[in-house]
Design a protein around this motif. Structure first.
Motif, short mmCIF file in Angstrom:
data_model
loop_
_atom_site.label_atom_id
_atom_site.label_comp_id
_atom_site.label_asym_id
_atom_site.label_seq_id
_atom_site.Cartn_x
_atom_site.Cartn_y
_atom_site.Cartn_z
N ALA A 274 0.83 -1.21 0.00
CA ALA A 274 0.00 0.00 0.00
C ALA A 274 0.86 1.25 0.00
N LEU A 275 1.96 1.21 0.77
CA LEU A 275 2.88 2.36 0.83
C LEU A 275 3.55 2.59 -0.53
N LEU A 276 3.99 1.47 -1.16
CA LEU A 276 4.62 1.58 -2.46
C LEU A 276 3.64 2.13 -3.49
N ALA A 277 2.38 1.68 -3.38
CA ALA A 277 1.36 2.15 -4.32
C ALA A 277 1.13 3.65 -4.16
N SER A 278 1.12 4.11 -2.91
CA SER A 278 0.89 5.54 -2.68
C SER A 278 2.07 6.37 -3.18
N LEU A 279 3.29 5.84 -3.00
CA LEU A 279 4.47 6.54 -3.52
C LEU A 279 4.42 6.62 -5.04
N TRP A 280 3.99 5.51 -5.66
CA TRP A 280 3.88 5.48 -7.12
C TRP A 280 2.86 6.51 -7.59
N THR A 281 1.75 6.61 -6.82
CA THR A 281 0.73 7.59 -7.18
C THR A 281 1.30 9.00 -7.13
N LEU A 282 2.10 9.27 -6.10
CA LEU A 282 2.71 10.59 -5.97
C LEU A 282 3.71 10.85 -7.08
N CYS A 283 4.24 9.75 -7.65
CA CYS A 283 5.35 9.85 -8.59
C CYS A 283 4.90 9.51 -10.01
N SER B 216 12.14 4.99 -20.22
CA SER B 216 13.52 5.26 -19.83
C SER B 216 13.71 6.69 -19.32
N GLN B 217 12.77 7.58 -19.62
CA GLN B 217 12.87 8.98 -19.20
C GLN B 217 12.22 9.24 -17.85
N PHE B 218 11.29 8.36 -17.47
CA PHE B 218 10.48 8.65 -16.29
C PHE B 218 11.27 8.50 -14.99
N SER B 219 11.10 9.45 -14.09
CA SER B 219 11.62 9.37 -12.73
C SER B 219 10.82 10.36 -11.89
N CYS B 220 11.00 10.30 -10.59
CA CYS B 220 10.30 11.26 -9.73
C CYS B 220 10.81 12.68 -9.98
N HIS C 68 11.73 13.66 -12.99
CA HIS C 68 11.18 14.02 -14.30
C HIS C 68 9.85 13.30 -14.47
N GLN C 69 8.79 13.91 -13.96
CA GLN C 69 7.47 13.30 -14.05
C GLN C 69 6.86 13.62 -15.40
N CYS C 70 6.49 12.57 -16.11
CA CYS C 70 5.92 12.71 -17.44
C CYS C 70 5.02 11.51 -17.69
N ASN C 71 4.25 11.55 -18.74
CA ASN C 71 3.35 10.45 -19.07
C ASN C 71 4.12 9.35 -19.79
N ALA C 72 4.51 8.31 -19.04
CA ALA C 72 5.18 7.15 -19.62
C ALA C 72 4.17 6.37 -20.48
N PRO C 73 4.63 5.39 -21.30
CA PRO C 73 3.73 4.74 -22.26
C PRO C 73 2.39 4.25 -21.72
N GLU C 74 2.37 3.71 -20.51
CA GLU C 74 1.08 3.21 -19.99
C GLU C 74 0.12 4.35 -19.66
N LYS C 75 0.62 5.59 -19.67
CA LYS C 75 -0.21 6.77 -19.39
C LYS C 75 -0.37 7.68 -20.62
N TRP C 76 0.03 7.17 -21.79
CA TRP C 76 -0.05 8.02 -22.97
C TRP C 76 -1.47 8.47 -23.29
N ASP C 77 -2.47 7.69 -22.87
CA ASP C 77 -3.85 8.11 -23.12
C ASP C 77 -4.20 9.36 -22.32
N HIS C 78 -3.38 9.69 -21.27
CA HIS C 78 -3.56 10.94 -20.55
C HIS C 78 -3.05 12.11 -21.39
N ALA C 79 -2.00 11.84 -22.19
CA ALA C 79 -1.45 12.88 -23.06
C ALA C 79 -2.32 13.06 -24.30
N ASN C 80 -2.88 11.95 -24.80
CA ASN C 80 -3.78 11.99 -25.95
C ASN C 80 -4.71 10.78 -25.87
N SER C 81 -6.00 11.02 -25.85
CA SER C 81 -6.99 9.95 -25.65
C SER C 81 -6.92 8.90 -26.75
#
Length: 307
Positions: free
Chosen positions: A8-17, A27-31, A33-46
């Motif tokens: 649960a703690l790891l999940a909350s940290l991931w949510t924050l990050c 390869s670019q994602f880190s806390c 450098h927060q950006c929309n990594a591939p699994e979140k690309w639908d947030h950048a473009n539906s």
């Protein structure tokens, strides 16, 4: 109870990050450098959450032979041009004069070349976007074309078959590929994002296998592999890879993302097929049959050998 707290703690940290802002590769994602990594690309473009996304894994035994997938006709692919090569922050891209066209190969009409770009891993490691039976090649070339009647890619993407991309895989070779010297040598001048330089004269023909080796390929309907992920692409994936030395492959990993990190892992993970059919050319089928025939002959010879 303690076992539940840690996940649960790891999940909350991931949510924050988790990602915000622009899209990026994993390869670019880190806390930092927060950006929309591939699994979140639908947030950048539906559209990146669509059902006909690319790249895919081609399962060769599930492909269907299509007699319409005959030889391609390449016009002006031999014409040399002095293009500009650019580090666009996500890849290396070269604009191409629209005089080079491709038709045949089961395409519905003639398409004219617009640009080519590449996707790669890290220092010659796995980096292709598409995979064949789960195999990921070191790098992948995309030559992007649009229907001949359009004047810009944005308009072509409004047509469900407006764009045709020819995809080529690379393999590591013991010797350098001299035809790639103009591109590889130019990388030193464009290491930073938005860096660009003029290429020595090259042609599209010199960066792909000889035309007689382009009869084995796969075809499916998909999308752009970067946001906006528009589902307007007819994909062709050629079987025969292009050889580059390890030094040539590693040279691409010396480029840098916008934040100064090494530009590595520039590929989107494979996407679900969602019921789409992948077709193969007659050449691909013959190649597979020849392989099976050789295996069968070897088995017979093996069985006939004395104990």
């Amino acid at each position: 109870m303690q076992q539940l707290i840690v996940p649960a703690l790891l999940a909350s940290l991931w949510t924050l990050c988790t990602g915000a802002g622009d899209w990026c590769y994993q390869s670019q994602f880190s806390c930092d450098h927060q950006c929309n990594a591939p699994e979140k690309w639908d947030h950048a473009n539906s559209k990146c959450g669509g059902r006909n996304q690319s790249p895919i894994n081609v399962v060769t035994r599930k492909t269907v032979k299509d007699e319409r997938l005959k030889d391609f006709k390449f016009e002006n692919y031999q014409e040399s041009f002095r293009g500009t090569i650019k580090n666009n922050g996500h890849s290396v891209q070269v604009g191409v004069p629209h005089v080079s066209t491709v038709s045949g190969g089961g395409l519905p009409t003639t398409y004219k070349a617009v640009q080519f770009h590449l996707h790669w891993g890290k220092n010659g490691g796995p980096g292709s976007e598409h995979t064949i039976d789960g195999e990921q090649y070191p790098m992948e070339l995309h030559i992007v074309h649009m229907k001949h009647q359009y004047t810009d890619l944005t308009t072509a993407l409004l047509d469900s078959e407006g764009v045709a991309v020819l995809g080529f895989f690379y393999e590591a070779s013991n010797s350098g590929n001299k035809k790639y010297d103009p591109i590889v040598n130019a990388l030193k001048s464009i290491q930073d994002t938005n860096g660009n330089t003029s290429l020595l004269p090259i042609s599209l023909a010199q960066i792909i296998p000889p035309e007689q080796n382009l009869t084995s390929f796969y075809r499916y309907k998909g999308s752009l592999t970067t946001p906006g992920c528009t589902e307007s692409v007819i994909w062709t994936l050629f079987e025969n890879p292009i050889p580059l030395s390890m030094d040539q492959l590693r040279a691409f990993s010396e480029l840098k993302f916008k934040d100064g990190k090494s530009m590595v892992g520039t590929f989107r993970p494979v996407q679900p097929l969602n019921g789409r059919q992948v077709y193969r050319s007659g050449g691909a089928a013959i190649l597979a049959s020849s392989t099976l025939l050789m295996v069968a002959i070897a088995s017979v010879l093996g069985l006939s050998e004395p104990n």
